[in-house]
Structures are given as structure tokens and as C-alpha cells.
Design a protein around this motif. Structure first.
Motif, PDB file in Angstrom:
ATOM      1  N   SER A 383       0.816  -1.218   0.000  1.00  0.00           N
ATOM      2  CA  SER A 383       0.000   0.000   0.000  1.00  0.00           C
ATOM      3  C   SER A 383       0.846   1.264   0.000  1.00  0.00           C
ATOM      4  O   SER A 383       0.556   2.238   0.709  1.00  0.00           O
ATOM      5  CB  SER A 383      -0.960  -0.003   1.200  1.00  0.00           C
ATOM      6  OG  SER A 383      -1.814  -1.122   1.145  1.00  0.00           O
ATOM      7  N   GLY A 384       1.916   1.261  -0.781  1.00  0.00           N
ATOM      8  CA  GLY A 384       2.734   2.462  -0.935  1.00  0.00           C
ATOM      9  C   GLY A 384       3.600   2.789   0.255  1.00  0.00           C
ATOM     10  O   GLY A 384       3.974   3.960   0.447  1.00  0.00           O
ATOM     11  N   ALA A 385       3.966   1.773   1.053  1.00  0.00           N
ATOM     12  CA  ALA A 385       4.747   2.038   2.269  1.00  0.00           C
ATOM     13  C   ALA A 385       6.124   2.605   1.952  1.00  0.00           C
ATOM     14  O   ALA A 385       6.704   3.344   2.768  1.00  0.00           O
ATOM     15  CB  ALA A 385       4.883   0.750   3.083  1.00  0.00           C
ATOM     16  N   TYR A 386       6.670   2.265   0.777  1.00  0.00           N
ATOM     17  CA  TYR A 386       8.028   2.702   0.438  1.00  0.00           C
ATOM     18  C   TYR A 386       8.044   3.811  -0.616  1.00  0.00           C
ATOM     19  O   TYR A 386       9.106   4.152  -1.128  1.00  0.00           O
ATOM     20  CB  TYR A 386       8.843   1.514  -0.071  1.00  0.00           C
ATOM     21  CG  TYR A 386       8.984   0.415   0.951  1.00  0.00           C
ATOM     22  CD1 TYR A 386       9.944   0.495   1.956  1.00  0.00           C
ATOM     23  CD2 TYR A 386       8.150  -0.698   0.923  1.00  0.00           C
ATOM     24  CE1 TYR A 386      10.071  -0.508   2.900  1.00  0.00           C
ATOM     25  CE2 TYR A 386       8.269  -1.705   1.866  1.00  0.00           C
ATOM     26  CZ  TYR A 386       9.235  -1.601   2.848  1.00  0.00           C
ATOM     27  OH  TYR A 386       9.347  -2.600   3.783  1.00  0.00           O
ATOM     28  N   ALA A 387       6.883   4.366  -0.949  1.00  0.00           N
ATOM     29  CA  ALA A 387       6.831   5.391  -1.994  1.00  0.00           C
ATOM     30  C   ALA A 387       7.570   6.662  -1.586  1.00  0.00           C
ATOM     31  O   ALA A 387       8.185   7.325  -2.427  1.00  0.00           O
ATOM     32  CB  ALA A 387       5.380   5.706  -2.341  1.00  0.00           C
ATOM     33  N   ASP A 388       7.499   7.010  -0.297  1.00  0.00           N
ATOM     34  CA  ASP A 388       8.137   8.240   0.189  1.00  0.00           C
ATOM     35  C   ASP A 388       9.501   7.988   0.817  1.00  0.00           C
ATOM     36  O   ASP A 388      10.065   8.891   1.446  1.00  0.00           O
ATOM     37  CB  ASP A 388       7.233   8.934   1.216  1.00  0.00           C
ATOM     38  CG  ASP A 388       5.915   9.375   0.603  1.00  0.00           C
ATOM     39  OD1 ASP A 388       5.904   9.657  -0.607  1.00  0.00           O
ATOM     40  OD2 ASP A 388       4.908   9.407   1.330  1.00  0.00           O
ATOM     41  N   TYR A 389      10.031   6.789   0.660  1.00  0.00           N
ATOM     42  CA  TYR A 389      11.311   6.472   1.298  1.00  0.00           C
ATOM     43  C   TYR A 389      12.439   7.275   0.644  1.00  0.00           C
ATOM     44  O   TYR A 389      12.505   7.397  -0.582  1.00  0.00           O
ATOM     45  CB  TYR A 389      11.590   4.978   1.167  1.00  0.00           C
ATOM     46  CG  TYR A 389      12.888   4.539   1.805  1.00  0.00           C
ATOM     47  CD1 TYR A 389      12.997   4.405   3.186  1.00  0.00           C
ATOM     48  CD2 TYR A 389      14.011   4.265   1.011  1.00  0.00           C
ATOM     49  CE1 TYR A 389      14.179   4.002   3.770  1.00  0.00           C
ATOM     50  CE2 TYR A 389      15.200   3.859   1.588  1.00  0.00           C
ATOM     51  CZ  TYR A 389      15.288   3.739   2.966  1.00  0.00           C
ATOM     52  OH  TYR A 389      16.464   3.350   3.532  1.00  0.00           O
ATOM     53  N   LEU A 390      13.332   7.802   1.469  1.00  0.00           N
ATOM     54  CA  LEU A 390      14.456   8.601   0.994  1.00  0.00           C
ATOM     55  C   LEU A 390      15.745   7.812   1.138  1.00  0.00           C
ATOM     56  O   LEU A 390      16.046   7.290   2.223  1.00  0.00           O
ATOM     57  CB  LEU A 390      14.563   9.920   1.775  1.00  0.00           C
ATOM     58  CG  LEU A 390      13.371  10.886   1.659  1.00  0.00           C
ATOM     59  CD1 LEU A 390      13.601  12.110   2.534  1.00  0.00           C
ATOM     60  CD2 LEU A 390      13.154  11.297   0.213  1.00  0.00           C
ATOM     61  N   ILE A 391      16.487   7.695   0.060  1.00  0.00           N
ATOM     62  CA  ILE A 391      17.780   7.008   0.078  1.00  0.00           C
ATOM     63  C   ILE A 391      18.802   7.918   0.756  1.00  0.00           C
ATOM     64  O   ILE A 391      19.043   9.040   0.297  1.00  0.00           O
ATOM     65  CB  ILE A 391      18.233   6.649  -1.347  1.00  0.00           C
ATOM     66  CG1 ILE A 391      17.185   5.746  -2.009  1.00  0.00           C
ATOM     67  CG2 ILE A 391      19.591   5.968  -1.324  1.00  0.00           C
ATOM     68  CD1 ILE A 391      17.494   5.437  -3.459  1.00  0.00           C
ATOM     69  N   GLN A 392      19.373   7.427   1.875  1.00  0.00           N
ATOM     70  CA  GLN A 392      20.298   8.215   2.700  1.00  0.00           C
ATOM     71  C   GLN A 392      19.673   9.532   3.135  1.00  0.00           C
ATOM     72  O   GLN A 392      20.353  10.539   3.324  1.00  0.00           O
ATOM     73  CB  GLN A 392      21.610   8.475   1.953  1.00  0.00           C
ATOM     74  CG  GLN A 392      22.404   7.207   1.676  1.00  0.00           C
ATOM     75  CD  GLN A 392      23.743   7.478   1.033  1.00  0.00           C
ATOM     76  OE1 GLN A 392      24.015   8.599   0.601  1.00  0.00           O
ATOM     77  NE2 GLN A 392      24.589   6.461   0.960  1.00  0.00           N
ATOM     78  N   GLY A 393      18.345   9.518   3.270  1.00  0.00           N
ATOM     79  CA  GLY A 393      17.633  10.688   3.766  1.00  0.00           C
ATOM     80  C   GLY A 393      17.537  11.847   2.810  1.00  0.00           C
ATOM     81  O   GLY A 393      17.114  12.945   3.206  1.00  0.00           O
TER      82      GLY A 393
END
Length: 588
Positions: A383-393
Motif C-alpha cells: 500500500s505504498g509504504a516505500y513510496a516516500d522512502y528517501l535514500i540516505q535521507g
């Protein structure tokens, strides 16, 4: 072309990892601004109903003005998988006096989700599975009881797995699987018998009924004990492996005997080949041949080459003008409603069709799929849990997927032509399978969350919602398709689909759902049962036993009387189930 080992490894990865809908932990929301009276009422209701495992069910006992605060303040109300928290929508989106309007909108959204499930499974998931089976050179028997069974039962299996992701909604899985089993084996099978009375193949019928009775009895033992261990769950899945092996072995033995008989008969006299009426060979509708003949009829006499833009526009148009003129108004109205959704799905999910001469190669659209499909996977996975994930912030993962997609699309566009598909075109079937599987999983998760909300608002148990709305929504497509197949003169194929598919749904739905919960929680699966659960189990078991006795007594002939009996049986079951739900019938 990709090797079989790579295909199988990717398929197992998708089925075991990507289709699960894991239960994410939620933190209670900020309680500032909530009055002490509401908190006191919340505590009082919790103490009064401490035997209830789901505190969110108590929201309807609160005054309409305080329900929004109760929902925001109760952890159980926040344990919702999916894109939306439907309990917040129901009680916090609009003023309390407009809650019925919110519920109506949610019901409309539920119908849309059912359409999305059916459309994705029939137009994208199943065709790509068929292409994968063709690439792996699987026989019809193996494909029918494995990959194609997964395609037909995808909504049921994914809904069960989504429901098992949380203990409070596990009743939805039991109700949906048992309810769908009763619906298919009574309403669908009875309708087939009414439409086209016929003689069923004895050995496949008895085999399927016996295996289904074993699966139902095993599930009944799990429910009776209230728990199941890892070993029992693996054994549950192993039962399906045994079923598949028996289907394959029996088909091999029958085909070998048939070839020996035909060769011996043809060596003595030139007479037609021997065909038994008691086998797995049901008439098979070769949709690819019909499609090829249909396309060749309208093929232009002179060579004609479409431009890239014309190919893109035509491939994004889901409406066939020739079919449109022949269809009734009801089909056209439904098609108008589904067209926007189909266009979006066509933009995101590639489809490989081995029956077509060009294997459905559409160069501009397929190149675009290399950009849109990975994004769709990212947005639908969990359900889009990783859509907003930032690589190294710093760098968003969705932007990385977009740039990689643009790069792959440019390479594919520059190295291919419009006229012939590339050698790696079969890989698009894997991509389409992955995207459609994740989309079905996400939609199933939304359906489960939405039904849980309706159960809370209408004060209905998850079990009754599973055996009615969820079971009907997932099975209504099978009902119409099986009746249509029977009307076209293939009733044995329709009745085989009735019993063969629900075995897959029961064993894989409960088995994989329980296994996913064990992996997530590291504990045994716990089942919450009530009187309605026993009505479901008893009714399904009784319908199978009666079919096991009545059909052989009638010389394996399914007539209209048998069809009427099945429909009456389902009506009686539904009445007893509803009376049990509303407290008119009690079970000790």
C-alpha cells in the motif's frame, strides 16, 4: 528467451514475498484536544466490554458527536492496512449528521474495488500467466491446477491473505472462503445444472469433492482448536501439492491408456478414435484460434503500416468498435464506466498474448510500460509504504525508479521496431504479472479494510461480511462466466471450474494467509470463532456430503431437480446464517 529456472524463481519470489500484505504497527494518534469526558467514556466502555477483542467495535455505543474522537483515540481503530483509514473517513470526514452519505460513498467505492479486482485479474493477470505457462511449455493439466488456478482465484486468495494480516479481520478470510465455497458449489453449480443438464465426469468429480471435503474438515479442526501450528500450516499447503500431483498423474495415466486403445483400434479397423465420457477431457474452447480468425477477417487487403503515434493511441483504446455494435446496451453502459479504469491499467500493465501473431507487441506503449510499471509496483507494494522512502535521507526512491524507467524506455525504443517484437518480449509477461499481482493485492487490502469499517458501522461481524459481500463480490464473476460456458455447450468444463477452483482458494488462502501471519508475528495463528462460524463449516460440509451421495445415486447426471435443490439449500443456509448473526438462533 528466458530459461525455465529464472521464470520459476521469479514467480516463487512474487508469490511468496510480494503478494503478502503485512500488518504494520501503528502508534496511537496525538490525543491533544480530546476532552476528558470522551476519555472517561472510552475507558468505561473498554471495561464494560473487556471480553471483546476489538475495542473499535464499541464506537457505535458512543454518541455521534464523540465518535470521531473515539476513533482517533483507540489503537484498534488505527490498525488498518491500506491507503485509507476508512473509520476516520466514516466518522471524521463529514459532520455526524452526514455519516449515512459517507457510508454510501464507501459502498460505491467498494463496488469500484470489486470491478478493479475482476478487471485486473481477467484482462491482465490471467493473460500474462497464460503467456508464462506457454513460455515454460507447461501442459494444460499442470497449468490449469497451478498458474491458471492462481489467476482465477487471485481475488479470493489475496483477500484472504490480506484479512489474515490482522487477527481482528481473520474472520473475513474464514467467512469469505467458506461463503464463496458454499456459493460456488450451490448457486453456481445449481445454475449450471439448470441451464444445461448433463452427465458429469465421475472420477474427476469424486476426486475434487473428496479433496474439498478433506480441506473443509481440516479447516474445521483448526477452528475447533482455535489455533494452528507451523507444521499444520505447511501440511495444509502440502495437501494442495498432493492434489496437483494426483491430477497430473491421473491425466498422464488416462492419456497413455487412451493412446494405447486408439492405436490398437486403428491397427485393426479405420474407425474414429475412442473417447471415454468419464475422464478429465472436457471440450476446450481455443480462444486463440477464434481470436486469430476474427482478426484475419478484418485484416486489410493491402499492406498498411501505422505510425508510432497511431499505434500508441490505438493500443490505449479499450473499446473495440466492431464488438461495440454487436453488444447490448447494458454491456455498453458498463463498458463506459470501466473505460477510464481500463485506460489507466493499459498504461501501467503490459500484456503478452501468445495467440496473436505479434504477441501483442505495441512498441510505444510497451516502452512506456518500462517507466510506468516500476512506479506502479512501488506505489502498490504494501500500500505504498516505500513510496516516500528517501535514500540516505535525501534522494526519493520514486525518483530513482522514474529515472531508471526513462533510461530503459529510451534503450528499448531505440533498439526495436514497430513491426516485430524483440527477443526479450516474453519478459514483459513477467513484468505484467508482477504489476497486476501487486495491484490485486493492494485492492484486496482496501476491500478488507473497507468491509471491516462497514462491519463496525453496521454492527455486523466480519464473518457475515465475508460470507456475503466479500464472497459474492469475488464469486459473481465466476458465476456469470461458468453459466456462459454452460450455455455455450460446455457444462462439464463449468462444473470442473466450480469445484477445482475453490480447492485452490481454500488451501492457498488459509495456508498462505496463516503462514504470512506466523512469519510476521513469530507465533501460532489464533482463530476467533462464534456460532456463525460453525454454521458456515457445517453448511459447507453438508452440501459436499449431499453432493457426494446424490450425484452418484443419480448416475452422475446433473439435472434441473438437482439444480433447484442446490439453490434451495443455499437460501436455507443464508437464512440460518443471518438469523444466527442477529441473535435469533443461538449455538452453545
Amino acid at each position: 528467451m528466458m530459461s525455465r529456472s529464472v521464470y520459476l524463481s521469479l514467480l516463487l519470489l512474487v508469490i511468496s514475498d510480494h503478494q503478502q500484505v503485512t500488518s504494520r504497527s501503528h502508534v496511537p494518534r496525538n490525543q491533544r484536544g480530546v476532552g476528558s469526558a470522551v476519555r472517561a467514556l472510552n475507558t468505561t466502555l473498554t471495561m464494560m466490554y473487556q471480553s471483546n477483542n476489538d475495542e473499535c467495535d464499541l464506537v457505535m455505543n458512543v454518541s455521534a458527536a464523540d465518535r470521531c474522537a473515539f476513533v482517533k483515540n483507540t489503537p484498534d481503530c488505527n490498525l488498518e492496512d491500506g491507503f485509507l483509514n476508512y473509520l476516520n473517513l466514516a466518522f471524521c470526514l463529514l459532520p455526524p449528521n452526514l455519516t449515512p452519505l459517507t457510508i454510501t460513498l464507501c459502498v460505491i467505492w467498494l463496488l469500484f474495488l470489486f470491478i478493479l479486482l475482476g478487471l485486473t485479474a481477467s484482462k491482465f493477470f490471467c493473460p500474462n500467466l497464460s503467456a508464462i505457462c506457454t513460455s515454460l511449455h507447461l501442459t494444460h493439466n499442470v497449468a490449469g491446477v497451478t498458474f491458471l488456478a492462481l489467476g482465477n482465484g487471485a481475488p479470493d486468495v489475496f483477500s484472504a491473505m490480506a484479512a489474515f494480516s490482522h487477527p481482528h479481520t481473520a474472520g473475513l478470510a474464514v467467512g469469505a472462503l467458506f461463503g464463496a465455497g458454499i456459493f460456488v458449489t450451490t448457486v453456481v453449480a445449481g445454475s449450471v445444472a439448470l441451464v444445461k443438464p448433463f452427465a458429469v465426469a465421475s472420477r474427476p468429480f469424486l476426486r475434487d469433492v473428496i479433496f474439498y471435503m478433506v480441506a473443509v474438515f481440516w479447516t474445521f479442526l483448526m477452528l475447533y482448536r482455535g489455533t494452528t501450528t507451523l507444521g499444520e500450516t505447511l501440511g495444509y499447503l502440502g495437501l494442495y501439492v498432493v492434489y496437483v500431483l494426483i491430477v497430473i498423474i491421473s491425466a498422464y495415466i488416462y492419456n497413455r491408456q487412451k493412446r494405447l486403445i486408439n492405436s490398437s483400434v486403428q491397427s485393426t479397423a479405420q474407425i474414429p478414435e475412442f473417447h471415454s465420457s468419464d475422464d478429465d477431457d472436457v471440450p476446450c474452447m481455443n480462444g486463440g484460434t477464434v481470436q486469430q480468425e476474427y482478426e484475419s477477417e478484418y485484416r486489410p487487403l493491402l499492406p498498411y503500416s501505422e505510425s508510432t503515434s497511431q499505434i500508441l493511441l490505438s493500443s490505449m483504446n479499450p473499446v473495440d468498435s466492431r464488438k461495440w455494435r454487436r453488444k447490448p446496451w447494458s454491456w455498453r453502459a458498463l463498458k463506459i464506466l470501466k473505460t477510464p479504469l481500463e485506460v489507466v491499467l493499459l498504461l501501467c500493465i503490459p500484456v503478452v498474448d501468445p495467440d496473436k501473431e505479434d504477441r501483442n507487441w505495441r512498441r510505444p506503449l510497451n516502452c512506456l510500460h518500462l517507466t510506468t510499471a516500476p512506479l506502479a509496483c512501488l506505489l502498490t507494494f504494501q500500500s505504498g509504504a516505500y513510496a516516500d522512502y528517501l535514500i540516505q535521507g535525501q534522494f526519493p526512491v520514486w525518483l530513482l525508479m522514474l529515472l531508471l524507467g526513462f533510461f530503459l524506455s529510451a534503450i528499448a525504443f531505440c533498439t526495436t521496431t514497430n513491426d516485430s517484437p524483440p527477443k526479450y518480449h516474453s519478459l514483459f509477461s513477467l513484468l505484467g504479472f508482477l504489476v497486476s499481482a501487486l495491484l490485486i493485492s493492494a485492492a484486496a487490502s482496501e476491500v478488507v479494510s473497507l468491509l471491516h469499517m462497514l462491519g463496525v458501522v453496521l454492527s455486523l461481524s466480519n464473518t457475515v461480511l465475508g460470507l456475503t459481500l466479500l464472497a459474492w463480490g469475488n464469486s459473481i464473476g465466476d458465476c456469470f462466466s461458468d453459466i456462459t460456458i454452460a450455455r455455450q455447450g460446455y457444462p462439464r468444463m463449468a462444473i470442473s471450474a466450480c469445484f477445482g477452483g475453490i480447492i485452490f482458494n481454500m488451501l492457498l488462502g488459509v495456508g498462505l494467509g496463516g503462514l504470512m501471519q506466523m512469519v510476521e508475528t513469530h507465533n501460532d495463528v489464533q482463530f476467533e470463532t462464534d456460532g456463525l462460524t460453525w454454521v458456515l463449516a457445517a453448511s459447507l460440509g453438508l452440501s459436499l456430503v449431499l453432493s457426494f451421495v446424490i450425484v452418484p445415486m443419480s448416475q452422475f447426471h446433473l439435472g434441473r431437480n438437482y439444480g433447484i435443490f442446490l439453490l434451495v439449500f443455499y437460501a436455507i443456509f443464508l437464512i440460518i446464517a443471518l438469523l444466527t448473526e442477529f441473535g435469533k438462533i443461538h449455538f452453545v
